[in-house]
Motif scaffolding. Sequence first.
Motif, PDB file in Angstrom:
ATOM      1  N   SER A 204      54.751  87.930  23.603  1.00 23.05           N
ATOM      2  CA  SER A 204      54.903  86.514  24.549  1.00 23.05           C
ATOM      3  C   SER A 204      54.427  87.014  25.881  1.00 23.05           C
ATOM      4  N   LEU A 205      53.565  86.029  26.605  1.00 21.87           N
ATOM      5  CA  LEU A 205      53.140  86.280  27.831  1.00 21.87           C
ATOM      6  C   LEU A 205      53.672  85.405  28.676  1.00 21.87           C
ATOM      7  N   SER A 206      54.110  85.844  29.839  1.00 23.37           N
ATOM      8  CA  SER A 206      54.422  84.781  30.983  1.00 23.37           C
ATOM      9  C   SER A 206      54.234  85.439  32.273  1.00 23.37           C
ATOM     10  N   LYS A 209      47.736  84.301  36.050  1.00 21.88           N
ATOM     11  CA  LYS A 209      46.336  84.794  35.939  1.00 21.88           C
ATOM     12  C   LYS A 209      45.678  85.201  37.319  1.00 21.88           C
ATOM     13  N   ASN A 233      51.191  82.370  24.108  1.00 16.71           N
ATOM     14  CA  ASN A 233      50.736  82.120  25.547  1.00 16.71           C
ATOM     15  C   ASN A 233      51.103  81.009  26.160  1.00 16.71           C
ATOM     16  N   SER A 235      51.507  80.859  29.587  1.00 16.19           N
ATOM     17  CA  SER A 235      51.501  81.341  31.102  1.00 16.19           C
ATOM     18  C   SER A 235      50.220  80.756  31.771  1.00 16.19           C
ATOM     19  N   ILE A 239      44.193  84.455  29.934  1.00 20.19           N
ATOM     20  CA  ILE A 239      44.655  85.744  29.910  1.00 20.19           C
ATOM     21  C   ILE A 239      44.669  86.153  28.183  1.00 20.19           C
ATOM     22  N   VAL A 240      44.640  85.220  27.419  1.00 16.30           N
ATOM     23  CA  VAL A 240      44.258  85.840  26.168  1.00 16.30           C
ATOM     24  C   VAL A 240      42.790  85.060  25.941  1.00 16.30           C
ATOM     25  N   ILE A 259      49.667  78.490  21.486  1.00 14.81           N
ATOM     26  CA  ILE A 259      49.082  78.606  22.806  1.00 14.81           C
ATOM     27  C   ILE A 259      49.269  77.127  23.488  1.00 14.81           C
TER      28      ILE A 259
END
Length: 320
Positions: A204-206, A209, A233, A235, A239-240, A259
Motif C-alpha cells: 500500500s502506497l501513501s 509524488k 495506490n 497516493s 508512483i506506480v 488504483i
Amino acid sequence: MYNIGIIDKINPKGLEILKNKSNFRYEVITDLSKNNLLKKLPEFDGITLRRGKINSELLSTCKRLKVISRHGVGYDNVDTSYIKKNNIKLLVTSSSTSTSPAEHIMYLILSIYKGVNMFDTMVREGSFSRAINLDIKENFELYKKNILIVGFGRIGRKLIKKCLGFDLIVSVFDPAVDEKVIESYGGKKVSNLIESLKEADILSLSIPKNEKTHNLISLKEMKLMKKSSIIINVSRGGIVNEKDLNFALDNKIIFYAGIDVFEKEPPEDNNPLLTNKRVLLSPHAATFTKECLESMSIETVTNIIDFFENKIDKSMVVKL
C-alpha cells in the motif's frame, strides 16, 4: 476586504463560513480553462484550489495573491518553486484527509481479497447455488497476511490501526519516521524497500509524488513480489508505472491491483488499465465521503481565513 477565489466547487459547508465573514468576499470559479484563469486569478488576494494546475504562467499575473489553500494535502498541481520565490504561502488540509483514504485502502484490499463483486453477480444472475461448486483459489483471508505500508504520515498511521484490526502483519517503509514511532503503532520498520517487497502480500502506497518517488514501483520491483501479491495506490498517479503494472497483471507477475490515481487524470481512453480485469479502479475518490468532503471544505476555508487573520496553525503551512 479580502477577495477570495474558490477554484472549483467545494462543499457548501465551507462557503457558509465565508458568507458570515464581513471582511471577506468570494467567487466560485468553475471554468478552469487557461484563458479564464488568466483573466480571473489576478483579482484575488487568496485562492482555494481543488482541481486545476496553477503554474508559473498563471501565477505571474497574480500580483495580489498572498496564499493558496489546497483542498487536500497533495500539491503537485502548484508551481512550488514560483510561490517560494515570490513568498506566496501554501496551506493544506492536514487534519481532515486521512480517515477516508485509509478506509478506501481497506475497501480496495477487502474487495480484491473477497472476489470483487463475484458473489453479488452470482445472486443477481440467478446462480445462487453456483458458489457451492466453485473451486475457490482467488478468495483469501487477511489473517496473518503481510502488508507493507510505504509512507507513514497521516494516512499510514490511520491505516495501520485498521490493518491490525484484521490481524495483518504490518511492515512500514518510511526513512523519515523513527523506528520507535512505528513500533508504538504496532508496526515493524523496514529500511530496505527491495527486500521488503519480496515478503509483502499487500503493498500500500501513501506517499507524495516527487522526483524520488516517480515510477518507484516499476516492472523491476513487481518481479520481486509474490505472484499472489496485490498493489494498492491511493497516493498519486505515476508512483506506480501504469504500463508496467498492466504488463505484470496480464502476465501474472502479481495477482491484482487497486488504483485510485492515474498519471494523467482523467486517464486517456487507451490507458490499458481501463480494460484490465485484474485491477479495481476508482476515480481519485479516496476522500469522497460525506464527512471528509464537508470537513475538507471547512478546513480549506478556515485555513485561508486564519491566514489573513494571522492565526494560522503552523501544521497547515507547507514548508517549501
